[in-house]
Design an enzyme around this catalytic site. Structure first.
Site, PDB file in Angstrom:
ATOM      1  N   HIS A 166      -7.003  -4.723  10.269  1.00 29.42           N
ATOM      2  CA  HIS A 166      -6.755  -4.661   8.816  1.00 29.42           C
ATOM      3  C   HIS A 166      -5.481  -5.391   8.414  1.00 29.42           C
ATOM      4  O   HIS A 166      -4.523  -5.476   9.183  1.00 29.42           O
ATOM      5  CB  HIS A 166      -6.751  -3.211   8.309  1.00 29.42           C
ATOM      6  N   GLU A 169      -9.657  -1.974   5.521  1.00 31.22           N
ATOM      7  CA  GLU A 169     -10.299  -1.606   6.778  1.00 31.22           C
ATOM      8  C   GLU A 169     -11.584  -2.406   6.990  1.00 31.22           C
ATOM      9  O   GLU A 169     -12.071  -3.056   6.051  1.00 31.22           O
ATOM     10  CB  GLU A 169     -10.604  -0.098   6.744  1.00 31.22           C
ATOM     11  N   ASP A 207       0.814  -1.218   0.000  1.00 35.97           N
ATOM     12  CA  ASP A 207       0.000   0.000   0.000  1.00 35.97           C
ATOM     13  C   ASP A 207       0.847   1.266   0.000  1.00 35.97           C
ATOM     14  O   ASP A 207       2.059   1.224   0.208  1.00 35.97           O
ATOM     15  CB  ASP A 207      -0.961   0.008   1.205  1.00 35.97           C
ATOM     16  N   ASP A 238      -7.299  -2.297  14.125  1.00 35.03           N
ATOM     17  CA  ASP A 238      -8.693  -2.617  13.789  1.00 35.03           C
ATOM     18  C   ASP A 238      -8.796  -3.905  12.971  1.00 35.03           C
ATOM     19  O   ASP A 238      -9.841  -4.208  12.406  1.00 35.03           O
ATOM     20  CB  ASP A 238      -9.352  -1.444  13.038  1.00 35.03           C
TER      21      ASP A 238
HETATM   22  C1  F6R Z   1       1.573  -1.573   6.038  1.00 35.46           C
HETATM   23  C2  F6R Z   1       0.279  -2.171   6.183  1.00 35.46           C
HETATM   24  C3  F6R Z   1      -0.477  -2.184   7.466  1.00 35.46           C
HETATM   25  C4  F6R Z   1       0.375  -2.488   8.699  1.00 35.46           C
HETATM   26  C5  F6R Z   1      -0.464  -2.427   9.963  1.00 35.46           C
HETATM   27  C6  F6R Z   1       0.368  -2.653  11.200  1.00 35.46           C
HETATM   28  O1  F6R Z   1       2.060  -1.708   4.718  1.00 35.46           O
HETATM   29  O2  F6R Z   1      -0.204  -2.672   5.224  1.00 35.46           O
HETATM   30  O3  F6R Z   1      -1.514  -3.122   7.375  1.00 35.46           O
HETATM   31  O4  F6R Z   1       0.956  -3.760   8.555  1.00 35.46           O
HETATM   32  O5  F6R Z   1      -1.099  -1.192  10.052  1.00 35.46           O
HETATM   33  O6  F6R Z   1       1.241  -1.596  11.376  1.00 35.46           O
HETATM   34  P1  F6R Z   1       2.379  -1.636  12.512  1.00 35.46           P
HETATM   35  O7  F6R Z   1       3.343  -2.680  12.092  1.00 35.46           O
HETATM   36  O8  F6R Z   1       2.988  -0.262  12.461  1.00 35.46           O
HETATM   37  O9  F6R Z   1       1.687  -1.939  13.776  1.00 35.46           O
END
Ligand code: F6R
Length: 257
Positions: free
Chosen positions: A138, A143, A67, A136
């Site tokens: 994801h 989301e 992303d 959440d």
């Molecule tokens: C990042 C992504 C997100 C993160 C998630 C966890 O490319 O796709 O899904 O993996 O938000 O983020 P952290 O590792 O910062 O807790």
């Protein structure tokens, strides 16, 4: 789904790096799906170390990132382009032409997203997809409420995600509210998914994703239906798992061959 519980963040990063290394040595021209965020930094540091000290070469690897924030240029310090250069690409040898990160400045987003999907297909599909999990639930920026068969597209971030990601931005900067993200279906097409999560803050959502119902309200839960997913978590993130003893039992008795 295999669940591997390790003592701490460093051990999680090493086990995840082992899986990446195993694939890269076996299939040097493999396709990696990469994530950003805080969690995979230790994994990337370990891959950099193995590249520099143990001759692990990525010269034939192709990569696709999950992303990118919409509206951030690649040179913006909070963009995922910038993150990937700083945390991984500048230190290993994946050829520039083989690295793909969604274009946060794409004008015709729908067309751009279709072309990203086609590029993944033309590359032969993703062999190993690295994933984190959001507060959440994801995966990528899928989301709650995302279609479980969705493909790469633009998504609006939840307030929780915006709040969580504020820590990466300066005080006077606003976190973008939109992102281009691989879909749940795109991720489910990967041949092998590894999801990593650490820290007590993730314990509740990890339990929901692994042991709760499969639901679009927690998109990571769809990995229960993936044919080959390895979840690597530390003790703190495993705290709320009902079957944690069984997962450890299985890992200690993993059949070889
Ligand atoms: C990042 C992504 C997100 C993160 C998630 C966890 O490319 O796709 O899904 O993996 O938000 O983020 P952290 O590792 O910062 O807790």
């Amino acid at each position: 789904m295999e669940v591997i519980i390790q003592a701490d963040y460093d051990a999680v990063s090493r086990v995840a790096a082992d899986l990446v290394e195993e694939l890269v040595r076996k299939k040097p021209d493999c396709v990696l799906g990469l994530a950003t965020g805080g969690t995979p930094v230790g994994l990337y540091q370990e891959l950099i170390r193995r590249h520099q000290e143990e001759k692990l070469s990525f010269s034939k690897v192709t990569s696709f990132n999950l992303d990118e924030y919409y509206g951030l240029t690649p040179d913006h310090p909070q963009s995922y382009h910038y993150f990937m250069n700083e945390e991984l690409f500048d230190h290993i040898n994946i050829p520039k032409k083989n690295r793909h990160v969604p274009d946060g400045m794409a004008k015709n987003v729908e067309k751009w997203c279709k072309s990203y999907e086609n590029k993944i297909k033309r590359a032969g599909g993703i062999d190993l997809q690295v994933l984190g999990i959001g507060g959440d639930g994801h995966i990528a920026f899928n989301e709650p409420g995302s279609s479980l068969v969705s493909r790469t597209r633009m998504k609006t971030l939840t307030e929780e995600t915006i709040r969580d990601n504020k820590r990466f931005f300066n005080k006077n900067e606003t976190v973008p509210i939109h992102a281009i993200t691989m879909g749940v279906g795109t991720i489910m097409d990967a041949k092998h998914c590894i999801m990593i999560a650490t820290g007590e803050k993730k314990a509740k959502i990890v339990a929901a994703a692994l042991e709760g119902p499969v639901t679009s309200q927690v998109t990571a839960s769809v990995l229960q239906m993936h044919p080959k997913t390895t979840v690597i978590i530390d003790e703190a993130a495993a705290k709320k798992l009902k079957n944690h003893k069984y997962y450890r039992w299985c890992y200690d008795r993993k059949p070889t061959g």
